[in-house]
Design a protein around this motif. Structure first.
Motif, PDB file in Angstrom:
ATOM      1  N   ASP A   1      29.326  43.042  27.958  1.00 35.39           N
ATOM      2  CA  ASP A   1      28.879  42.308  26.766  1.00 35.39           C
ATOM      3  C   ASP A   1      27.530  42.825  26.267  1.00 35.39           C
ATOM      4  OD1 ASP A   1      27.267  41.404  28.783  1.00 35.39           O
ATOM      5  OD2 ASP A   1      27.836  39.291  28.640  1.00 35.39           O
ATOM      6  N   LEU A   2      27.229  44.094  26.565  1.00 32.80           N
ATOM      7  CA  LEU A   2      25.972  44.681  26.103  1.00 32.80           C
ATOM      8  C   LEU A   2      25.896  44.690  24.581  1.00 32.80           C
ATOM      9  CD1 LEU A   2      25.377  47.780  28.434  1.00 32.80           C
ATOM     10  CD2 LEU A   2      24.237  45.559  28.490  1.00 32.80           C
ATOM     11  N   GLY A   3      24.775  44.224  24.042  1.00 27.08           N
ATOM     12  CA  GLY A   3      24.546  44.258  22.603  1.00 27.08           C
ATOM     13  C   GLY A   3      25.342  43.255  21.801  1.00 27.08           C
ATOM     14  N   SER A   4      26.110  42.379  22.453  1.00 27.33           N
ATOM     15  CA  SER A   4      26.943  41.423  21.741  1.00 27.33           C
ATOM     16  C   SER A   4      26.267  40.055  21.680  1.00 27.33           C
ATOM     17  CB  SER A   4      28.305  41.286  22.437  1.00 27.33           C
ATOM     18  OG  SER A   4      29.089  40.270  21.825  1.00 27.33           O
ATOM     19  N   THR A   5      26.551  39.328  20.611  1.00 29.52           N
ATOM     20  CA  THR A   5      26.038  37.962  20.486  1.00 29.52           C
ATOM     21  C   THR A   5      26.880  36.984  21.303  1.00 29.52           C
ATOM     22  OG1 THR A   5      27.352  37.670  18.480  1.00 29.52           O
ATOM     23  CG2 THR A   5      25.059  38.391  18.214  1.00 29.52           C
ATOM     24  N   TRP A   6      27.916  37.504  21.968  1.00 31.44           N
ATOM     25  CA  TRP A   6      28.762  36.708  22.844  1.00 31.44           C
ATOM     26  C   TRP A   6      28.625  37.223  24.276  1.00 31.44           C
ATOM     27  CZ3 TRP A   6      31.886  32.710  20.851  1.00 31.44           C
ATOM     28  CH2 TRP A   6      31.924  32.641  19.452  1.00 31.44           C
ATOM     29  N   SER A   7      28.805  36.321  25.210  1.00 28.36           N
ATOM     30  CA  SER A   7      28.731  36.700  26.625  1.00 28.36           C
ATOM     31  C   SER A   7      30.123  36.583  27.247  1.00 28.36           C
ATOM     32  CB  SER A   7      27.751  35.795  27.380  1.00 28.36           C
ATOM     33  OG  SER A   7      28.234  34.462  27.425  1.00 28.36           O
ATOM     34  N   ILE A   8      30.383  37.426  28.240  1.00 28.75           N
ATOM     35  CA  ILE A   8      31.658  37.384  28.955  1.00 28.75           C
ATOM     36  C   ILE A   8      31.377  37.400  30.447  1.00 28.75           C
ATOM     37  CG2 ILE A   8      31.893  39.902  28.792  1.00 28.75           C
ATOM     38  CD1 ILE A   8      34.934  39.491  28.779  1.00 28.75           C
ATOM     39  N   SER A   9      32.031  36.527  31.167  1.00 27.78           N
ATOM     40  CA  SER A   9      31.838  36.442  32.615  1.00 27.78           C
ATOM     41  C   SER A   9      33.186  36.251  33.295  1.00 27.78           C
ATOM     42  CB  SER A   9      30.899  35.286  32.983  1.00 27.78           C
ATOM     43  OG  SER A   9      31.424  34.052  32.513  1.00 27.78           O
ATOM     44  N   LYS A  10      33.278  36.744  34.512  1.00 25.99           N
ATOM     45  CA  LYS A  10      34.519  36.658  35.279  1.00 25.99           C
ATOM     46  C   LYS A  10      34.612  35.296  35.948  1.00 25.99           C
ATOM     47  CE  LYS A  10      34.370  38.824  39.056  1.00 25.99           C
ATOM     48  NZ  LYS A  10      34.268  39.901  40.050  1.00 25.99           N
ATOM     49  N   LYS A  11      35.751  34.628  35.758  1.00 24.56           N
ATOM     50  CA  LYS A  11      35.965  33.310  36.352  1.00 24.56           C
ATOM     51  C   LYS A  11      36.874  33.395  37.577  1.00 24.56           C
ATOM     52  CE  LYS A  11      37.622  28.635  35.245  1.00 24.56           C
ATOM     53  NZ  LYS A  11      38.231  27.769  34.197  1.00 24.56           N
ATOM     54  N   GLU A  12      38.028  34.056  37.438  1.00 23.35           N
ATOM     55  CA  GLU A  12      38.967  34.219  38.543  1.00 23.35           C
ATOM     56  C   GLU A  12      39.550  35.629  38.486  1.00 23.35           C
ATOM     57  OE1 GLU A  12      42.027  31.292  38.525  1.00 23.35           O
ATOM     58  OE2 GLU A  12      40.654  29.606  38.144  1.00 23.35           O
ATOM     59  N   PHE A  13      39.963  36.149  39.651  1.00 23.43           N
ATOM     60  CA  PHE A  13      40.635  37.438  39.683  1.00 23.43           C
ATOM     61  C   PHE A  13      41.537  37.498  40.907  1.00 23.43           C
ATOM     62  CE2 PHE A  13      37.072  37.949  42.437  1.00 23.43           C
ATOM     63  CZ  PHE A  13      37.408  38.914  43.372  1.00 23.43           C
ATOM     64  N   CYS A  14      42.623  38.233  40.775  1.00 24.99           N
ATOM     65  CA  CYS A  14      43.558  38.379  41.885  1.00 24.99           C
ATOM     66  C   CYS A  14      44.510  39.529  41.601  1.00 24.99           C
ATOM     67  CB  CYS A  14      44.340  37.087  42.136  1.00 24.99           C
ATOM     68  SG  CYS A  14      45.470  36.641  40.795  1.00 24.99           S
ATOM     69  N   VAL A  15      45.194  39.960  42.654  1.00 24.44           N
ATOM     70  CA  VAL A  15      46.263  40.945  42.534  1.00 24.44           C
ATOM     71  C   VAL A  15      47.567  40.198  42.266  1.00 24.44           C
ATOM     72  CG1 VAL A  15      47.641  42.633  43.787  1.00 24.44           C
ATOM     73  CG2 VAL A  15      45.158  42.678  43.975  1.00 24.44           C
ATOM     74  N   THR A  16      48.412  40.724  41.386  1.00 29.67           N
ATOM     75  CA  THR A  16      49.664  40.066  41.055  1.00 29.67           C
ATOM     76  C   THR A  16      50.796  41.090  41.017  1.00 29.67           C
ATOM     77  OG1 THR A  16      50.767  38.627  39.445  1.00 29.67           O
ATOM     78  CG2 THR A  16      49.326  40.339  38.579  1.00 29.67           C
ATOM     79  N   MET A  17      52.027  40.617  40.960  1.00 30.92           N
ATOM     80  CA  MET A  17      53.212  41.465  40.911  1.00 30.92           C
ATOM     81  C   MET A  17      53.324  42.374  42.134  1.00 30.92           C
ATOM     82  SD  MET A  17      52.961  42.602  36.928  1.00 30.92           S
ATOM     83  CE  MET A  17      53.987  44.030  37.263  1.00 30.92           C
ATOM     84  N   GLU A  18      52.883  41.878  43.286  1.00 34.99           N
ATOM     85  CA  GLU A  18      52.937  42.705  44.488  1.00 34.99           C
ATOM     86  C   GLU A  18      54.247  42.578  45.252  1.00 34.99           C
ATOM     87  OE1 GLU A  18      50.511  39.012  45.756  1.00 34.99           O
ATOM     88  OE2 GLU A  18      51.145  40.064  43.945  1.00 34.99           O
ATOM     89  N   GLY A  19      55.074  41.621  44.880  1.00 38.48           N
ATOM     90  CA  GLY A  19      56.320  41.400  45.611  1.00 38.48           C
ATOM     91  C   GLY A  19      57.501  42.142  45.021  1.00 38.48           C
TER      92      GLY A  19
END
Length: 368
Positions: A211-229
């Motif tokens: 979010d460098l130089g942006s008037t908006w901010s972005i942050s990570k809330k959740e993350f995971c690996v998917t479609m592994e099965g």
């Protein structure tokens, strides 16, 4: 990816707001996806390139207001024709999404070749730098590089993109911990039927944000690996790679200051020097592979003389004109493979040299 219409719609993309996919070479598959996802992700774009396409596409719940694609300068030689590298013409594509008034996200999608990863990621860095503007940035892709390698620093250091799956955030007890670098592995996993023989689990897929130089901010809330099965009812996985799922929080900065770059020009110069060494060594390896010794010209001359001599013999031996033409074409292709391969390889080496020239310019003149 291997899927049926039912599992594709219900397992992979249900409830998502944005999906980036690679290795989609068929336009029919892309159109099938558009039909299935029209209610959930009505906006989409496929980046066409080369003979069979770049394999990159983006599906979004938000409106796409612009798109652009850059084809990599060096992207496969004549000896890669059976892997599709020469036909695919890989590159990096971007779509600009409008989340709401005055809030835009530039989404980048790339798939690099491990042979040319340094030069291609350097081009990715340039492409993002010149097209991001003041937008939020999401960079996704199979970059064919490990987190510990210098090539990735072009994005994480020089562009200050944050890795959503940074190893410090990952669970150390994860059953598929990458044996080469810390973090979740995304390819050659032990639970995947497409795992290559004698290969180790590795992490080569990434999802980054900034979010460098942006008037908006972005942050990570959740993350995971998917479609592994496995695909339901089948004996194979969705793909040889797993999916990466991240939930972000986007907020207006209001009265808070805009985030500025924190990496110094000196730190970037360190990365550029590392990449220069890698590119120089890679170019030398390619030159030694395709041009192994100075007698190559003499081999070309010998092949040409041999082609002419055998061609005359064939014309006198076979009576059928069709057989004569077929045998001549077959002979010319077989005997001239070194010449053709060397000519194409020379073009790829020239492309590497062009990227090196751009890198020298950055090292001498660019400080941003």
């Amino acid at each position: 990816c291997f899927f049926t219409k039912t599992c594709f719609a219900g397992r992979i993309l249900d409830g998502y707001y944005l999906n980036r996919i690679f290795m989609i070479w068929s336009k029919e598959d892309y159109e099938m996806m558009r039909e299935i996802l029209d209610d959930q992700l009505p906006y989409s774009h496929m980046f066409y390139s080369g003979v069979i396409g770049s394999g990159l596409c983006i599906f979004s719940r938000y409106r796409i207001v612009g798109s652009y694609f850059h084809q990599f300068t060096a992207s496969g030689g004549v000896f890669d024709i059976f892997t599709g590298e020469l036909l695919a013409a890989k590159g990096i594509g971007t779509c600009r999404l409008e989340l709401q008034d005055n809030c835009y996200v530039s989404v980048y999608n790339a798939h690099t070749n491990p042979v040319y990863r340094e030069s291609q990621l350097f081009e990715c860095m340039q492409f993002i730098q010149h097209t991001r503007g003041c937008d939020l940035v999401l960079m996704c892709g199979d970059l064919n590089t490990w987190p510990s390698q210098s090539a990735l620093k072009l994005l994480t250091t020089c562009l200050e993109l944050q890795d959503a799956f940074h190893h410090e955030d990952c669970n150390a007890n994860h059953t598929n911990l990458c044996s080469i670098c810390q973090g979740f592995c995304t390819c050659n996993r032990e639970d995947n039927v497409f795992k290559e023989t004698r290969s180790v689990p590795e992490r080569i897929d990434y999802l980054m944000y900034s979010d460098l130089g942006s008037t908006w901010s972005i942050s990570k809330k959740e993350f995971c690996v998917t479609m592994e099965g496995m695909v339901p009812g089948k004996v194979y996985n969705y793909s040889d790679h797993v999916g990466l799922k991240v939930i972000f929080t986007i907020q207006n900065r209001a009265n808070t200051p805009i985030k500025e770059a924190s990496v110094s020009p000196e730190q970037k110069q360190v990365v550029f020097r590392e990449i220069k060494c890698c590119l120089t060594e890679r170019t030398k390896q390619l030159r030694d592979l395709y041009f192994p010794h100075s007698s190559l010209v003499y081999r070309w001359i010998l092949h040409f003389i041999l082609i002419c001599a055998v061609s005359l013999a064939l014309l006198n031996y076979f009576d059928s004109l069709i057989v004569q033409v077929f045998m001549l074409v077959l002979l010319w292709v077989w005997l001239s493979r070194d010449i053709i391969g060397s000519m194409v390889a020379f073009g790829q080496l020239s492309a590497q040299q062009n990227v090196l020239a751009d890198l020298y310019y950055y090292m001498q003149h660019r400080t941003d």
